[in-house]
Design an enzyme around this catalytic site. Sequence first.
Site, PDB file in Angstrom:
ATOM      1  N   ALA A  60       0.836  -1.204   0.000  1.00 29.03           N
ATOM      2  CA  ALA A  60       0.000   0.000   0.000  1.00 29.03           C
ATOM      3  C   ALA A  60       0.870   1.252   0.000  1.00 29.03           C
ATOM      4  O   ALA A  60       1.983   1.252   0.517  1.00 29.03           O
ATOM      5  CB  ALA A  60      -0.895   0.009   1.230  1.00 29.03           C
ATOM      6  N   GLY A  61       0.345   2.315  -0.604  1.00 30.44           N
ATOM      7  CA  GLY A  61       1.020   3.612  -0.539  1.00 30.44           C
ATOM      8  C   GLY A  61       1.537   4.091  -1.870  1.00 30.44           C
ATOM      9  O   GLY A  61       1.622   5.291  -2.096  1.00 30.44           O
ATOM     10  N   ASN A 109       8.639   8.814   5.290  1.00 28.67           N
ATOM     11  CA  ASN A 109       7.468   9.565   4.830  1.00 28.67           C
ATOM     12  C   ASN A 109       6.586   9.945   6.007  1.00 28.67           C
ATOM     13  O   ASN A 109       6.466   9.214   6.983  1.00 28.67           O
ATOM     14  CB  ASN A 109       6.694   8.769   3.765  1.00 28.67           C
ATOM     15  CG  ASN A 109       5.581   7.919   4.349  1.00 28.67           C
ATOM     16  OD1 ASN A 109       4.479   8.411   4.619  1.00 28.67           O
ATOM     17  ND2 ASN A 109       5.853   6.634   4.560  1.00 28.67           N
ATOM     18  N   ARG A 110       6.014  11.131   5.889  1.00 26.27           N
ATOM     19  CA  ARG A 110       4.956  11.554   6.819  1.00 26.27           C
ATOM     20  C   ARG A 110       3.820  12.165   5.993  1.00 26.27           C
ATOM     21  O   ARG A 110       3.360  13.264   6.244  1.00 26.27           O
ATOM     22  CB  ARG A 110       5.491  12.543   7.862  1.00 26.27           C
ATOM     23  CG  ARG A 110       6.243  13.758   7.345  1.00 26.27           C
ATOM     24  CD  ARG A 110       6.490  14.790   8.450  1.00 26.27           C
ATOM     25  NE  ARG A 110       7.199  15.952   7.984  1.00 26.27           N
ATOM     26  CZ  ARG A 110       8.525  16.121   8.022  1.00 26.27           C
ATOM     27  NH1 ARG A 110       9.296  15.158   8.517  1.00 26.27           N
ATOM     28  NH2 ARG A 110       9.070  17.238   7.586  1.00 26.27           N
ATOM     29  N   PHE A 113      -1.849  10.033   4.864  1.00 23.33           N
ATOM     30  CA  PHE A 113      -3.052   9.587   4.133  1.00 23.33           C
ATOM     31  C   PHE A 113      -3.562  10.643   3.154  1.00 23.33           C
ATOM     32  O   PHE A 113      -4.762  10.973   3.123  1.00 23.33           O
ATOM     33  CB  PHE A 113      -4.189   9.220   5.100  1.00 23.33           C
ATOM     34  CG  PHE A 113      -3.978   7.964   5.905  1.00 23.33           C
ATOM     35  CD1 PHE A 113      -2.957   7.075   5.625  1.00 23.33           C
ATOM     36  CD2 PHE A 113      -4.845   7.656   6.960  1.00 23.33           C
ATOM     37  CE1 PHE A 113      -2.780   5.919   6.381  1.00 23.33           C
ATOM     38  CE2 PHE A 113      -4.678   6.506   7.722  1.00 23.33           C
ATOM     39  CZ  PHE A 113      -3.652   5.648   7.430  1.00 23.33           C
ATOM     40  N   SER A 172      -0.368   3.234  10.572  1.00 17.29           N
ATOM     41  CA  SER A 172       0.349   4.378  10.012  1.00 17.29           C
ATOM     42  C   SER A 172       0.791   5.289  11.154  1.00 17.29           C
ATOM     43  O   SER A 172      -0.017   5.635  12.023  1.00 17.29           O
ATOM     44  CB  SER A 172      -0.542   5.167   9.058  1.00 17.29           C
ATOM     45  OG  SER A 172       0.087   6.412   8.791  1.00 17.29           O
ATOM     46  N   ASN A 174       1.527   8.351  10.805  1.00 22.52           N
ATOM     47  CA  ASN A 174       1.371   9.749  10.384  1.00 22.52           C
ATOM     48  C   ASN A 174      -0.032  10.322  10.592  1.00 22.52           C
ATOM     49  O   ASN A 174      -0.316  11.420  10.144  1.00 22.52           O
ATOM     50  CB  ASN A 174       1.797   9.885   8.925  1.00 22.52           C
ATOM     51  CG  ASN A 174       3.239   9.449   8.727  1.00 22.52           C
ATOM     52  OD1 ASN A 174       4.109   9.839   9.505  1.00 22.52           O
ATOM     53  ND2 ASN A 174       3.493   8.605   7.733  1.00 22.52           N
ATOM     54  N   THR A 175      -0.906   9.548  11.220  1.00 26.71           N
ATOM     55  CA  THR A 175      -2.208  10.070  11.638  1.00 26.71           C
ATOM     56  C   THR A 175      -2.223   9.946  13.164  1.00 26.71           C
ATOM     57  O   THR A 175      -2.231   8.824  13.680  1.00 26.71           O
ATOM     58  CB  THR A 175      -3.359   9.250  11.009  1.00 26.71           C
ATOM     59  OG1 THR A 175      -3.305   9.402   9.587  1.00 26.71           O
ATOM     60  CG2 THR A 175      -4.722   9.718  11.507  1.00 26.71           C
ATOM     61  N   LYS A 217      -3.183  -4.565   9.334  1.00 25.63           N
ATOM     62  CA  LYS A 217      -1.769  -4.250   9.100  1.00 25.63           C
ATOM     63  C   LYS A 217      -1.217  -3.609  10.367  1.00 25.63           C
ATOM     64  O   LYS A 217      -1.739  -2.597  10.833  1.00 25.63           O
ATOM     65  CB  LYS A 217      -1.623  -3.306   7.907  1.00 25.63           C
ATOM     66  CG  LYS A 217      -0.161  -2.985   7.569  1.00 25.63           C
ATOM     67  CD  LYS A 217      -0.064  -2.324   6.203  1.00 25.63           C
ATOM     68  CE  LYS A 217       1.363  -1.956   5.840  1.00 25.63           C
ATOM     69  NZ  LYS A 217       1.455  -1.359   4.503  1.00 25.63           N
ATOM     70  N   ASN A 246       4.003  -2.198   8.823  1.00 31.26           N
ATOM     71  CA  ASN A 246       4.073  -0.840   8.280  1.00 31.26           C
ATOM     72  C   ASN A 246       5.493  -0.269   8.458  1.00 31.26           C
ATOM     73  O   ASN A 246       6.417  -0.991   8.828  1.00 31.26           O
ATOM     74  CB  ASN A 246       3.028   0.026   8.986  1.00 31.26           C
ATOM     75  CG  ASN A 246       2.359   0.998   8.035  1.00 31.26           C
ATOM     76  OD1 ASN A 246       3.052   1.719   7.313  1.00 31.26           O
ATOM     77  ND2 ASN A 246       1.049   1.035   8.019  1.00 31.26           N
ATOM     78  N   TYR A 318       7.616  -1.989  -1.540  1.00 27.80           N
ATOM     79  CA  TYR A 318       7.419  -0.655  -2.102  1.00 27.80           C
ATOM     80  C   TYR A 318       8.789   0.021  -2.293  1.00 27.80           C
ATOM     81  O   TYR A 318       9.224   0.264  -3.424  1.00 27.80           O
ATOM     82  CB  TYR A 318       6.504   0.170  -1.189  1.00 27.80           C
ATOM     83  CG  TYR A 318       6.231   1.596  -1.627  1.00 27.80           C
ATOM     84  CD1 TYR A 318       6.932   2.210  -2.657  1.00 27.80           C
ATOM     85  CD2 TYR A 318       5.238   2.347  -1.011  1.00 27.80           C
ATOM     86  CE1 TYR A 318       6.665   3.512  -3.042  1.00 27.80           C
ATOM     87  CE2 TYR A 318       4.966   3.657  -1.396  1.00 27.80           C
ATOM     88  CZ  TYR A 318       5.689   4.236  -2.411  1.00 27.80           C
ATOM     89  OH  TYR A 318       5.426   5.522  -2.796  1.00 27.80           O
TER      90      TYR A 318
HETATM   91  C1  LIG Z   1       5.871   6.815   0.512  1.00 28.18           C
HETATM   92  C2  LIG Z   1       5.183   5.715   1.253  1.00 28.18           C
HETATM   93  C3  LIG Z   1       3.808   5.770   1.462  1.00 28.18           C
HETATM   94  C4  LIG Z   1       3.164   4.757   2.157  1.00 28.18           C
HETATM   95  N1  LIG Z   1       1.812   4.810   2.329  1.00 28.18           N
HETATM   96  C5  LIG Z   1       1.176   3.800   2.961  1.00 28.18           C
HETATM   97  C6  LIG Z   1      -0.232   3.817   3.114  1.00 28.18           C
HETATM   98  O1  LIG Z   1      -0.919   4.720   2.665  1.00 28.18           O
HETATM   99  N2  LIG Z   1      -0.801   2.770   3.803  1.00 28.18           N
HETATM  100  C7  LIG Z   1      -0.076   1.736   4.304  1.00 28.18           C
HETATM  101  O2  LIG Z   1      -0.643   0.807   4.888  1.00 28.18           O
HETATM  102  N3  LIG Z   1       1.256   1.679   4.141  1.00 28.18           N
HETATM  103  C8  LIG Z   1       1.891   2.679   3.487  1.00 28.18           C
HETATM  104  N4  LIG Z   1       3.259   2.624   3.329  1.00 28.18           N
HETATM  105  C9  LIG Z   1       4.001   1.494   3.929  1.00 28.18           C
HETATM  106  C10 LIG Z   1       4.275   0.372   2.931  1.00 28.18           C
HETATM  107  O3  LIG Z   1       3.093  -0.217   2.464  1.00 28.18           O
HETATM  108  C11 LIG Z   1       5.163  -0.706   3.589  1.00 28.18           C
HETATM  109  O4  LIG Z   1       4.437  -1.296   4.658  1.00 28.18           O
HETATM  110  C12 LIG Z   1       6.469  -0.165   4.122  1.00 28.18           C
HETATM  111  O5  LIG Z   1       6.972   0.860   3.304  1.00 28.18           O
HETATM  112  C13 LIG Z   1       7.539  -1.239   4.273  1.00 28.18           C
HETATM  113  O6  LIG Z   1       7.829  -1.854   3.024  1.00 28.18           O
HETATM  114  P1  LIG Z   1       9.072  -1.418   2.077  1.00 28.18           P
HETATM  115  O7  LIG Z   1      10.288  -1.373   2.954  1.00 28.18           O
HETATM  116  O8  LIG Z   1       9.118  -2.457   1.010  1.00 28.18           O
HETATM  117  O9  LIG Z   1       8.713  -0.070   1.547  1.00 28.18           O
HETATM  118  C14 LIG Z   1       3.917   3.652   2.654  1.00 28.18           C
HETATM  119  C15 LIG Z   1       5.289   3.590   2.423  1.00 28.18           C
HETATM  120  C16 LIG Z   1       5.930   4.602   1.734  1.00 28.18           C
HETATM  121  C17 LIG Z   1       7.421   4.511   1.493  1.00 28.18           C
END
Ligand SMILES: Cc1cc2nc3c(=O)[nH]c(=O)nc-3n(C[C@H](O)[C@H](O)[C@H](O)COP(=O)(O)O)c2cc1C
Length: 366
Positions: A60-61, A109-110, A113, A172, A174-175, A217, A246, A318
């Site tokens: 997600a994200g 990231n912050r 949502f 998250s 950031n909320t 999550k 997350n 991601y």
């Molecule tokens: C820029 C960014 C935005 C993200 N936005 C969300 C989000 O909206 N909802 C969520 O559940 N996780 C969000 N994530 C978390 C990712 O889904 C993931 O759980 C986390 O980044 C760890 O995986 P990675 O190391 O492969 O990025 C975000 C991550 C990044 C880097």
Amino acid sequence: MIGLIDGLALPLMRMLDPERAHRLALAGMKLLPARAIVEDERFAVAAFGLKFPNPLGLAAGLDKNAEAVDATFRLGFGFAEIGTVTPRPQAGNARPRLFRLDADQAVVNRLGFNNDGAEAASARLAARAGHGGIVGVNIGANRDSPDRGADYVALVTAFAPFASYLTVNVSSPNTPGLRDLQQASALDELLARVLAARDTAAKSAAKTARPIPVLIKIAPDLTLADLDDLVGVARRRAIDGMIVGNTTTSRPPTLRDIRAYEQGGLSGRPLFSLSTRMLAETFVRVEGRFPLIGVGGIDSGAAAFAKIKAGATLIQLYTGLVFRGLRLVGEIKSDLVNFLRLGRYDALSDAVGVDAAAMTAEPWPG
Ligand SMILES: Cc1cc2nc3c(=O)[nH]c(=O)nc-3n(C[C@H](O)[C@H](O)[C@H](O)COP(=O)(O)O)c2cc1C
């Protein structure tokens, strides 16, 4: 084509501010031509009553608003997770709010949502409904909501007709206050409401409709005592799965980039060790009652296979795409074939959790 896009785009993206690079990456993904993807049959995974062609999903994200779902499958992912979607559109936090830590292959990231809201995302999913593919919808509460539980209930109702599964995002950073929903009593109440809404949605759909799988999550920053309680609630409520996890609010001492001190959630390579340990800790507590999705710092086939051996039935990534490019998906899949051969496994599912007991016996990673 993927190699060409990576070759041109990766150096260019490094020069752009991260939010612009993100928008460009989404636009680039949409340009990918359709292609037939032949999957290795040893990759097939059954989980939550769904059949995944391969276990690697987009976390997600990246595609918060369901703009590039078909492109996600063209890249070779076995499933896509859109969101986080909130009921009403939301601008998110003030910029700058996304930071690339080049020296650490990480991101902070912050965003908070930022998204177009449920109506826009569900319309996009409805428009591609016949195209197939497993699409999860990650749901969250609006920052200013007076009743966050009611937000999740509304989102379950809105997305049940279009989603393959739903992820209740209570992690998250950031909320403000969102992570408190992971506390046992708050989570129990939230899950009761969400699962009731899910069952109601199934009844009002076609008679044969199966209730949509509901996952939660979690954060990688929980204490093990909190994890005990959380898994206890999840098991009693019989949720369908859990995503671990997350981004982290912690900062491993190995970080070198000055932007590590920005407030927000850290993702990417430095998250791998913590998130994989939390995955193994979750796996031994869940005792096979539901499958886990392992996320955090996957940027190679070896990291992907380590997640599976720590307890992940499915995996997502991601941040790895930011540093390794779109070709990472194909590289991980071909490496996984080699790991299967080397380990003499007939299928990936045979490797799930084989290392979990040994990992949880190790001292906590420092
Ligand atoms: C820029 C960014 C935005 C993200 N936005 C969300 C989000 O909206 N909802 C969520 O559940 N996780 C969000 N994530 C978390 C990712 O889904 C993931 O759980 C986390 O980044 C760890 O995986 P990675 O190391 O492969 O990025 C975000 C991550 C990044 C880097």
